[in-house]
Write a protein that holds these residues in place. Structure first.
Motif, short mmCIF file in Angstrom:
data_model
loop_
_atom_site.label_atom_id
_atom_site.label_comp_id
_atom_site.label_asym_id
_atom_site.label_seq_id
_atom_site.Cartn_x
_atom_site.Cartn_y
_atom_site.Cartn_z
N GLU A 85 61.03 18.96 67.83
CA GLU A 85 61.43 20.71 68.08
C GLU A 85 62.95 20.41 68.55
N ARG A 109 61.63 30.12 63.17
CA ARG A 109 61.24 29.10 64.01
C ARG A 109 61.83 29.00 65.42
N LEU A 113 59.83 28.83 69.17
CA LEU A 113 60.07 27.92 70.00
C LEU A 113 60.41 28.59 71.27
N VAL A 136 63.46 22.35 75.89
CA VAL A 136 63.05 21.85 74.73
C VAL A 136 63.49 20.44 74.89
#
Length: 275
Positions: A85, A109, A113, A136
């Motif tokens: 990610e 995406r 996230l 992340v």
């Protein structure tokens, strides 16, 4: 005439059987109650026997190694997911830096996230990506393993055995988990139940990476990234000061556990800052 009666009897029996099956389907959830009619305590669907009985180990060293080896694959898997990610977000960041237009799949995406890590994103720009990248990011394996050992009593806690909860995570909706026996009057929290070890580890990591209570943890990690230093468990553990009401005493205990269990942990106590 006899044949007609037989046919009617068979038809009647079929109707009765169908009715019984229908009633069972409808009322099975209601039947899952104890003798006094109260709902049964929610337990892991996969069963408690899927967790080794770590308390049965006579040798302490063997128990510690078995505990870490049991959890380590799930920790590694979640860190791999987070690494991918993060790699994607760095790629998007580079696209923007080179003035490239993001395609629909990339935009989708990024928003997914942001939702996962509870970051309110309006525009996908350099500033928002920097903020999202602070969330992340991986968590040192040794820190995860030590905290799991601390919170679950080396896998012996009721919550680990019945709910795959190795990190003492709470939930606040009635029936969402297991009610702590020591819960005080007026408190409504329960200890969350998970379907697998992987779900437990994933939830724990997402909690550290998104909950406002662990902003210090993420700041320490971001500083280590900026200085291109390894993500050291001994440094990052200070970011867990809000994980327990014991605060500084809790941090000291985790640091002590890290020092005394180093031989059972992974090869090193940090995570590479390559991404």
């Amino acid at each position: 005439m006899r044949t007609g009666r037989l046919g009617s009897s068979i038809l009647a029996m079929a109707v009765v059987i169908l009715a019984v099956l229908t009633l069972r389907v409808i009322f099975i959830p209601v039947a899952e109650q104890n003798d006094i009619g109260a709902p049964l305590v929610k337990k892991n669907r996969l069963g408690v026997n899927l967790i080794p009985d770590f308390s049965a180990f006579d040798d302490v060293s063997a128990k510690k190694q078995a505990f870490f080896d049991f959890l380590r694959p799930a920790v590694k898997k979640q860190n791999r997911i987070i690494t991918e990610e993060r790699r994607f977000l760095l790629q998007v960041q580079n696209h923007l830096k080179n003035h490239n237009v993001l395609d629909d799949a990339e935009v989708y995406r990024v928003h997914k996230l942001a939702d996962k890590y509870e970051y309110a994103i309006r525009n996908i720009d350099a500033a928002s990506l920097r903020s999202l990248l602070r969330r992340v990011d991986v968590i040192p394996e040794s820190m995860v393993l030590i905290q799991a050992a601390n919170e679950s009593g080396w896998g012996a806690s009721r919550f680990a055995k019945e709910g795959f909860n190795f990190f003492g995570q709470w939930c606040f909706k009635e029936g969402c988990g297991l009610v702590p026996q020591s819960r005080g009057q007026g408190q409504v929290h329960e200890v969350a139940v998970f379907n697998s070890v992987e779900d437990s580890v994933a939830s724990y990591m997402r909690n550290l990476n998104s909950n406002a209570a662990y902003g210090l943890f993420r700041s320490i990690r971001a500083d280590l990234r900026a200085q291109k230093e390894p993500l050291s468990a001994e440094k990052l553990v200070y970011g867990l000061v809000n994980y327990s009401e014991r605060q500084d005493a809790y941090i000291d205990e985790l640091l002590d556990m890290l020092r005394h269990n180093q031989e059972y942990l992974d090869d090193n106590n940090g995570v590479s800052s390559a991404v």
